[in-house]
Design a protein around this motif. Structure first.
Motif, PDB file in Angstrom:
ATOM      1  N   MET A   1       0.769  -1.190  -0.054  1.00  0.00           N
ATOM      2  CA  MET A   1       0.045  -0.016  -0.053  1.00  0.00           C
ATOM      3  C   MET A   1       0.821   1.268   0.023  1.00  0.00           C
ATOM      4  O   MET A   1       1.752   1.311   0.840  1.00  0.00           O
ATOM      5  N   LYS A   2       0.370   2.185  -0.655  1.00  0.00           N
ATOM      6  CA  LYS A   2       1.270   3.500  -0.806  1.00  0.00           C
ATOM      7  C   LYS A   2       1.246   4.062   0.618  1.00  0.00           C
ATOM      8  O   LYS A   2      -0.067   4.003   1.261  1.00  0.00           O
ATOM      9  N   VAL A   3       2.245   4.790   1.110  1.00  0.00           N
ATOM     10  CA  VAL A   3       2.110   5.363   2.448  1.00  0.00           C
ATOM     11  C   VAL A   3       1.051   6.487   2.642  1.00  0.00           C
ATOM     12  O   VAL A   3       0.309   6.395   3.624  1.00  0.00           O
ATOM     13  N   LEU A   4       0.619   6.896   1.453  1.00  0.00           N
ATOM     14  CA  LEU A   4      -0.397   8.034   1.453  1.00  0.00           C
ATOM     15  C   LEU A   4      -2.026   7.420   1.661  1.00  0.00           C
ATOM     16  O   LEU A   4      -2.694   7.846   2.576  1.00  0.00           O
ATOM     17  N   ASN A   5      -1.906   6.055   1.212  1.00  0.00           N
ATOM     18  CA  ASN A   5      -3.227   5.246   1.242  1.00  0.00           C
ATOM     19  C   ASN A   5      -3.221   4.904   2.809  1.00  0.00           C
ATOM     20  O   ASN A   5      -4.317   5.022   3.576  1.00  0.00           O
ATOM     21  N   LEU A   6      -1.936   4.507   3.240  1.00  0.00           N
ATOM     22  CA  LEU A   6      -2.110   3.939   4.781  1.00  0.00           C
ATOM     23  C   LEU A   6      -2.377   5.069   5.772  1.00  0.00           C
ATOM     24  O   LEU A   6      -3.078   4.990   6.680  1.00  0.00           O
TER      25      LEU A   6
ATOM     26  N   ALA B   1       3.124   8.097  18.211  1.00  0.00           N
ATOM     27  CA  ALA B   1       1.725   7.814  18.210  1.00  0.00           C
ATOM     28  C   ALA B   1       1.459   7.402  16.705  1.00  0.00           C
ATOM     29  O   ALA B   1       0.812   6.565  16.323  1.00  0.00           O
ATOM     30  N   GLN B   2       1.615   8.374  15.799  1.00  0.00           N
ATOM     31  CA  GLN B   2       1.217   8.373  14.300  1.00  0.00           C
ATOM     32  C   GLN B   2       1.830   7.034  13.734  1.00  0.00           C
ATOM     33  O   GLN B   2       1.397   6.410  13.213  1.00  0.00           O
ATOM     34  N   ALA B   3       3.195   6.872  14.070  1.00  0.00           N
ATOM     35  CA  ALA B   3       3.797   5.673  13.626  1.00  0.00           C
ATOM     36  C   ALA B   3       3.492   4.734  14.213  1.00  0.00           C
ATOM     37  O   ALA B   3       3.106   3.621  13.449  1.00  0.00           O
ATOM     38  N   MET B   4       2.885   4.418  15.389  1.00  0.00           N
ATOM     39  CA  MET B   4       2.286   3.062  16.049  1.00  0.00           C
ATOM     40  C   MET B   4       0.964   3.012  15.456  1.00  0.00           C
ATOM     41  O   MET B   4       0.634   1.776  14.969  1.00  0.00           O
ATOM     42  N   LEU B   5       0.328   3.994  15.224  1.00  0.00           N
ATOM     43  CA  LEU B   5      -1.051   4.008  14.697  1.00  0.00           C
ATOM     44  C   LEU B   5      -1.137   3.358  13.415  1.00  0.00           C
ATOM     45  O   LEU B   5      -1.970   2.552  12.758  1.00  0.00           O
ATOM     46  N   MET B   6      -0.116   3.733  12.463  1.00  0.00           N
ATOM     47  CA  MET B   6      -0.018   3.390  11.011  1.00  0.00           C
ATOM     48  C   MET B   6       0.413   2.054  11.055  1.00  0.00           C
ATOM     49  O   MET B   6      -0.115   0.960  10.113  1.00  0.00           O
ATOM     50  N   THR B   7       1.120   1.535  11.980  1.00  0.00           N
ATOM     51  CA  THR B   7       1.856   0.251  12.007  1.00  0.00           C
ATOM     52  C   THR B   7       0.462  -0.584  12.345  1.00  0.00           C
ATOM     53  O   THR B   7       0.365  -1.761  11.743  1.00  0.00           O
ATOM     54  N   ALA B   8      -0.230  -0.134  13.455  1.00  0.00           N
ATOM     55  CA  ALA B   8      -1.464  -1.081  13.750  1.00  0.00           C
ATOM     56  C   ALA B   8      -2.355  -1.224  12.595  1.00  0.00           C
ATOM     57  O   ALA B   8      -2.933  -2.306  12.326  1.00  0.00           O
ATOM     58  N   THR B   9      -2.584  -0.208  11.886  1.00  0.00           N
ATOM     59  CA  THR B   9      -3.488  -0.093  10.759  1.00  0.00           C
ATOM     60  C   THR B   9      -3.098  -1.094   9.813  1.00  0.00           C
ATOM     61  O   THR B   9      -3.820  -1.711   9.135  1.00  0.00           O
ATOM     62  N   GLU B  10      -1.838  -1.215   9.315  1.00  0.00           N
ATOM     63  CA  GLU B  10      -1.312  -2.024   8.309  1.00  0.00           C
ATOM     64  C   GLU B  10      -1.637  -3.520   8.941  1.00  0.00           C
ATOM     65  O   GLU B  10      -1.632  -4.441   7.998  1.00  0.00           O
ATOM     66  N   GLU B  11      -1.635  -3.634  10.228  1.00  0.00           N
ATOM     67  CA  GLU B  11      -1.874  -5.113  10.659  1.00  0.00           C
ATOM     68  C   GLU B  11      -3.458  -5.467  10.826  1.00  0.00           C
ATOM     69  O   GLU B  11      -3.623  -6.387  11.390  1.00  0.00           O
ATOM     70  N   GLY B  12      -4.064  -4.617  10.313  1.00  0.00           N
ATOM     71  CA  GLY B  12      -5.638  -5.014  10.441  1.00  0.00           C
ATOM     72  C   GLY B  12      -6.333  -4.237  11.429  1.00  0.00           C
ATOM     73  O   GLY B  12      -7.584  -4.534  11.798  1.00  0.00           O
ATOM     74  N   LEU B  13      -5.481  -3.616  12.547  1.00  0.00           N
ATOM     75  CA  LEU B  13      -6.093  -3.283  13.605  1.00  0.00           C
ATOM     76  C   LEU B  13      -6.305  -1.614  13.667  1.00  0.00           C
ATOM     77  O   LEU B  13      -6.126  -1.077  12.407  1.00  0.00           O
ATOM     78  N   GLY B  14      -6.850  -1.148  14.570  1.00  0.00           N
ATOM     79  CA  GLY B  14      -7.190   0.486  14.641  1.00  0.00           C
ATOM     80  C   GLY B  14      -6.957   0.811  15.949  1.00  0.00           C
ATOM     81  O   GLY B  14      -6.615   0.225  16.872  1.00  0.00           O
ATOM     82  N   GLY B  15      -6.886   2.285  16.107  1.00  0.00           N
ATOM     83  CA  GLY B  15      -6.514   2.837  17.432  1.00  0.00           C
ATOM     84  C   GLY B  15      -7.024   4.085  17.419  1.00  0.00           C
ATOM     85  O   GLY B  15      -7.601   5.005  16.379  1.00  0.00           O
ATOM     86  N   CYS B  16      -6.874   4.912  18.647  1.00  0.00           N
ATOM     87  CA  CYS B  16      -7.234   6.436  18.899  1.00  0.00           C
ATOM     88  C   CYS B  16      -6.316   6.676  19.756  1.00  0.00           C
ATOM     89  O   CYS B  16      -6.057   6.255  20.918  1.00  0.00           O
ATOM     90  N   MET B  17      -5.933   8.003  19.656  1.00  0.00           N
ATOM     91  CA  MET B  17      -5.053   8.722  20.615  1.00  0.00           C
ATOM     92  C   MET B  17      -6.175   9.481  21.663  1.00  0.00           C
ATOM     93  O   MET B  17      -7.199  10.032  21.024  1.00  0.00           O
ATOM     94  N   PHE B  18      -5.688   9.464  22.837  1.00  0.00           N
ATOM     95  CA  PHE B  18      -6.459  10.172  23.920  1.00  0.00           C
ATOM     96  C   PHE B  18      -5.472  11.184  24.537  1.00  0.00           C
ATOM     97  O   PHE B  18      -4.521  10.671  25.458  1.00  0.00           O
ATOM     98  N   ARG B  19      -6.184  12.270  24.954  1.00  0.00           N
ATOM     99  CA  ARG B  19      -5.544  13.225  25.840  1.00  0.00           C
ATOM    100  C   ARG B  19      -6.091  13.740  26.745  1.00  0.00           C
ATOM    101  O   ARG B  19      -5.936  14.373  27.802  1.00  0.00           O
TER     102      ARG B  19
END
Ligand SMILES: Cc1cc2nc3c(=O)[nH]c(=O)nc-3n(C[C@H](O)[C@H](O)[C@H](O)COP(=O)(O)O)c2cc1C
Length: 190
Positions: free
Chosen positions: A1-6, A104-122
């Motif tokens: 997948m293109k990085v922009l699509n990820l 955080a963004q690097a981890m969320l992208m890694t999770a997305t690539e693995e079919g997972l999802g996430g959200c940041m909370f402040r």
């Protein structure tokens, strides 16, 4: 997948298949993204707490979901089965806040690539959650939920959402979560 699509696929996910557990091995794989990402002066001041056990309940009670919605957060069965808590030993200064965003963004992208999802909370009480987690002097600075998505999140052009320019995300009648984004002509200054 293109990085922009990820990047486009990496949306804030707040409803999960709670019964689909996230293994410690997977959390460590996602955390590797934070280990190798850049940081101001390469000081690497962030620490991570990987959580996929009963402490999920503790964290869930302390974070505030989607303040733009009239919603108390996910019901039982759709709550996050795992979290990565980003911890710091001081209130984040600007550089540390940028470090957190990158990690955080690097981890969320890694999770997305693995079919997972996430959200940041402040939105949480740093002192209260810090005491509950018991890793002093490290205190939570950012919480990231992780799990298998159980909701549809759609990016929209802001003009297609509301003519008045309000950028609040919202849910449509199908329960889809819609996220308005400003057009390129607004983003890029002439
Ligand atoms: C620094 C930061 C803090 C955030 N804190 C929260 C939060 O406390 N609760 C929440 O539900 N979402 C939180 N979010 C998620 C944003 O609401 C989300 O990024 C925004 O609605 C746009 O959706 P998108 O990530 O799918 O583009 C946070 C996002 C960022 C970057």
């Amino acid at each position: 997948m293109k990085v922009l699509n990820l990047i486009a696929k990496t949306r804030s996910i707040r409803r999960y298949k709670e019964s689909e557990k996230v293994s410690m091995k997977m959390l460590e794989y996602i955390a590797e993204a934070a280990r190798v990402v850049g940081s101001a002066g390469n000081r690497q001041r962030l620490r991570l707490l990987l959580v996929n056990d009963e402490r999920c309940d503790t964290i869930f009670k302390e974070i505030k979901f989607a303040s733009a919605l009239d919603w108390n957060g996910p019901e039982e069965g759709q709550r996050p089965p795992a979290y990565i808590v980003v911890m710091t030993d001081s209130e984040p200064d600007t550089n540390l806040a940028i470090d957190m965003g990158l990690a955080a963004q690097a981890m969320l992208m890694t999770a997305t690539e693995e079919g997972l999802g996430g959200c940041m909370f402040r939105s949480f009480d740093r002192e209260k959650l810090g005491k509950l987690l018991g890793k002093e002097p490290y205190m939570p600075a950012l919480v990231i939920s992780i799990g298998t998505p159980d909701e549809v999140v759609v990016l929209q052009d802001a003009k297609d959402v509301r003519p008045d320019g309000n950028l609040n995300y919202y849910r449509n009648s199908y329960g889809y979560h819609l996220v308005p984004k400003i057009p390129m002509s607004t983003l890029v200054l002439k």
